[in-house]
Write a protein that holds these residues in place. Structure first.
Motif, PDB file in Angstrom:
ATOM      1  N   ILE A 162     -12.285 -27.273  18.104  1.00  0.00           N
ATOM      2  CA  ILE A 162     -11.243 -28.098  18.721  1.00  0.00           C
ATOM      3  C   ILE A 162     -11.775 -29.524  18.864  1.00  0.00           C
ATOM      4  CG2 ILE A 162      -9.789 -28.459  20.745  1.00  0.00           C
ATOM      5  CD1 ILE A 162      -9.022 -25.999  19.204  1.00  0.00           C
ATOM      6  N   SER A 163     -11.074 -30.481  18.268  1.00  0.00           N
ATOM      7  CA  SER A 163     -11.487 -31.884  18.365  1.00  0.00           C
ATOM      8  C   SER A 163     -11.131 -32.442  19.740  1.00  0.00           C
ATOM      9  CB  SER A 163     -10.785 -32.710  17.286  1.00  0.00           C
ATOM     10  OG  SER A 163      -9.390 -32.821  17.571  1.00  0.00           O
ATOM     11  N   PRO A 164     -11.817 -33.511  20.181  1.00  0.00           N
ATOM     12  CA  PRO A 164     -11.480 -34.133  21.468  1.00  0.00           C
ATOM     13  C   PRO A 164     -10.009 -34.558  21.552  1.00  0.00           C
ATOM     14  CG  PRO A 164     -13.603 -34.923  20.709  1.00  0.00           C
ATOM     15  CD  PRO A 164     -13.018 -34.121  19.586  1.00  0.00           C
ATOM     16  N   LEU A 165      -9.463 -35.085  20.442  1.00  0.00           N
ATOM     17  CA  LEU A 165      -8.064 -35.517  20.460  1.00  0.00           C
ATOM     18  C   LEU A 165      -7.128 -34.342  20.662  1.00  0.00           C
ATOM     19  CD1 LEU A 165      -5.796 -37.543  20.109  1.00  0.00           C
ATOM     20  CD2 LEU A 165      -6.046 -37.313  17.615  1.00  0.00           C
ATOM     21  N   GLN A 192      -2.728 -32.426  14.035  1.00  0.00           N
ATOM     22  CA  GLN A 192      -4.144 -32.210  14.331  1.00  0.00           C
ATOM     23  C   GLN A 192      -4.523 -30.736  14.248  1.00  0.00           C
ATOM     24  OE1 GLN A 192      -6.623 -34.619  14.996  1.00  0.00           O
ATOM     25  NE2 GLN A 192      -4.972 -35.866  14.118  1.00  0.00           N
ATOM     26  N   LEU A 193      -3.639 -29.870  14.703  1.00  0.00           N
ATOM     27  CA  LEU A 193      -3.934 -28.434  14.767  1.00  0.00           C
ATOM     28  C   LEU A 193      -4.290 -27.873  13.398  1.00  0.00           C
ATOM     29  CD1 LEU A 193      -4.013 -25.834  16.481  1.00  0.00           C
ATOM     30  CD2 LEU A 193      -1.552 -25.588  16.054  1.00  0.00           C
ATOM     31  N   VAL A 194      -3.553 -28.257  12.372  1.00  0.00           N
ATOM     32  CA  VAL A 194      -3.796 -27.697  11.039  1.00  0.00           C
ATOM     33  C   VAL A 194      -5.092 -28.209  10.430  1.00  0.00           C
ATOM     34  CG1 VAL A 194      -1.353 -27.361  10.576  1.00  0.00           C
ATOM     35  CG2 VAL A 194      -2.440 -29.509   9.911  1.00  0.00           C
ATOM     36  N   ARG A 195      -5.700 -29.246  11.012  1.00  0.00           N
ATOM     37  CA  ARG A 195      -6.930 -29.814  10.481  1.00  0.00           C
ATOM     38  C   ARG A 195      -8.195 -29.154  11.033  1.00  0.00           C
ATOM     39  NH1 ARG A 195      -5.968 -35.305   8.555  1.00  0.00           N
ATOM     40  NH2 ARG A 195      -3.771 -35.815   8.785  1.00  0.00           N
ATOM     41  N   MET A 196      -8.050 -28.307  12.055  1.00  0.00           N
ATOM     42  CA  MET A 196      -9.234 -27.763  12.723  1.00  0.00           C
ATOM     43  C   MET A 196      -9.945 -26.720  11.865  1.00  0.00           C
ATOM     44  SD  MET A 196      -9.435 -29.464  15.521  1.00  0.00           S
ATOM     45  CE  MET A 196      -8.763 -30.851  14.555  1.00  0.00           C
ATOM     46  N   PRO A 197     -11.277 -26.847  11.703  1.00  0.00           N
ATOM     47  CA  PRO A 197     -12.035 -25.860  10.926  1.00  0.00           C
ATOM     48  C   PRO A 197     -12.187 -24.547  11.685  1.00  0.00           C
ATOM     49  CG  PRO A 197     -13.516 -27.482  11.888  1.00  0.00           C
ATOM     50  CD  PRO A 197     -12.117 -27.961  12.178  1.00  0.00           C
ATOM     51  N   THR A 198     -12.314 -23.473  10.934  1.00  0.00           N
ATOM     52  CA  THR A 198     -12.468 -22.148  11.542  1.00  0.00           C
ATOM     53  C   THR A 198     -13.935 -21.845  11.816  1.00  0.00           C
ATOM     54  OG1 THR A 198     -12.603 -21.068   9.375  1.00  0.00           O
ATOM     55  CG2 THR A 198     -10.412 -21.292  10.381  1.00  0.00           C
ATOM     56  N   GLU A 199     -14.177 -20.922  12.772  1.00  0.00           N
ATOM     57  CA  GLU A 199     -15.513 -20.466  13.125  1.00  0.00           C
ATOM     58  C   GLU A 199     -15.508 -18.939  13.206  1.00  0.00           C
ATOM     59  OE1 GLU A 199     -16.405 -22.377  16.838  1.00  0.00           O
ATOM     60  OE2 GLU A 199     -16.987 -24.244  15.867  1.00  0.00           O
ATOM     61  N   SER A 232     -21.635 -32.325  23.259  1.00  0.00           N
ATOM     62  CA  SER A 232     -21.599 -33.654  22.640  1.00  0.00           C
ATOM     63  C   SER A 232     -20.338 -33.812  21.799  1.00  0.00           C
ATOM     64  CB  SER A 232     -22.835 -33.856  21.753  1.00  0.00           C
ATOM     65  OG  SER A 232     -24.005 -33.825  22.526  1.00  0.00           O
ATOM     66  N   ARG A 233     -19.978 -32.750  21.080  1.00  0.00           N
ATOM     67  CA  ARG A 233     -18.769 -32.776  20.257  1.00  0.00           C
ATOM     68  C   ARG A 233     -17.544 -32.953  21.148  1.00  0.00           C
ATOM     69  NH1 ARG A 233     -17.968 -27.481  17.046  1.00  0.00           N
ATOM     70  NH2 ARG A 233     -20.196 -27.886  16.713  1.00  0.00           N
ATOM     71  N   ARG A 234     -17.579 -32.321  22.296  1.00  0.00           N
ATOM     72  CA  ARG A 234     -16.451 -32.424  23.229  1.00  0.00           C
ATOM     73  C   ARG A 234     -16.257 -33.862  23.693  1.00  0.00           C
ATOM     74  NH1 ARG A 234     -16.245 -30.080  29.382  1.00  0.00           N
ATOM     75  NH2 ARG A 234     -14.044 -30.479  29.794  1.00  0.00           N
ATOM     76  N   GLY A 235     -17.399 -34.583  23.901  1.00  0.00           N
ATOM     77  CA  GLY A 235     -17.281 -35.937  24.413  1.00  0.00           C
ATOM     78  C   GLY A 235     -17.185 -36.992  23.329  1.00  0.00           C
ATOM     79  N   ALA A 236     -17.210 -36.545  22.073  1.00  0.00           N
ATOM     80  CA  ALA A 236     -17.178 -37.524  20.959  1.00  0.00           C
ATOM     81  C   ALA A 236     -15.853 -38.289  20.936  1.00  0.00           C
ATOM     82  CB  ALA A 236     -17.389 -36.788  19.635  1.00  0.00           C
TER      83      ALA A 236
END
Length: 251
Positions: free
Chosen positions: A93-96, A127-134, A247-251
């Protein structure tokens, strides 16, 4: 739900919250802000770790469990509104995206069809469709004999009963047991138990447990042995894994 997408934020208190198996026509994103959420669907136990998310397609029966003192947003998306995976998957999940979901969850219901909100919906879906899977799931089975094993190790993951001993308990030869587990889950007994340990450790540490506490609860003789297992599976030691996610969360 009278809009294309809608969101709600849920906080738990000092106890684990569970929602029994259910389904809904909308796809659902479980986005964790604190703690962890696990979701069981047929054949798999999925986990949405802190600062990550879990996508559940519409119509899929599932149950949810949120850790004590948890905080999560649930985003519901009408089928066909956007091209999302047709099977469950964990998402970065990106910060945006995170801030858009949180903001949407705070809006009054009466504003869902306002032009401003509709524009936010469009940005969020983009944005949702751009999120990479884990990969954050544990293969499970509803076969009665294997369910005994799965339930027992979920209750006591520190149990070091061997494959041979489990085979005897389940009235199988060790060879049949290993072949049966492989066919049901796609993993050997050793790899399945290691995946269980990883999923549980991620859940506990996301809820505030230390690396030492996680290692102890899983029955590792030393914290070093636990860290080696974690690094081999996730590519980085536990402390760095959570540091990078923060860190990714605060990017």
């Amino acid at each position: 739900m009278d809009a294309t997408i809608a969101a709600v934020q849920i906080r738990t208190q000092h106890v684990v919250e569970e929602l029994a198996t259910h389904r809904h026509r909308q796809g659902q994103l479980v986005m964790v802000l604190h703690g962890a959420v696990t979701c069981e669907v047929q054949g798999a136990l999925w986990m949405a770790p802190t600062h990550g998310g879990l996508w559940i397609p519409g119509g899929v029966p599932h149950s949810n469990q949120m850790t004590a003192n948890g905080n999560a947003c649930f985003l519901f998306v009408e089928d066909g509104a956007v091209q999302m995976p047709t099977t469950c998957c964990a998402l970065a999940i990106s910060p945006l995206l995170r801030e858009l979901v949180i903001h949407l969850a705070t809006l009054p219901t009466r504003t869902q069809r306002n032009p401003e909100t509709v524009r936010l919906h469009a940005v969020l879906l983009d944005q949702l469709v751009r999120m990479p899977t884990e990969t954050m799931h544990l293969p499970v089975s509803d076969e009665p004999r294997l369910r005994r094993l799965i339930d027992a190790l979920m209750r006591d993951p520190s149990d070091r009963t061997t494959a041979s001993q489990w085979a005897s308990r389940l009235a199988m030869s060790e060879r049949t047991f290993n072949r049966f587990l492989q066919s049901e889950t796609g993993l050997t007994f050793g790899r399945w138990r290691q995946r269980l340990h990883l999923v549980l450790a991620l859940q506990w540490m996301a809820s505030g447990a230390s690396v030492q506490q996680a290692a102890d609860r899983l029955g590792y003789e030393t914290v070093t042995a636990f860290i080696v297992m974690f690094k081999k599976s996730m590519g980085t030691p536990p402390a760095r894994y959570f540091s990078e996610r923060r860190s990714r969360r605060g990017a």
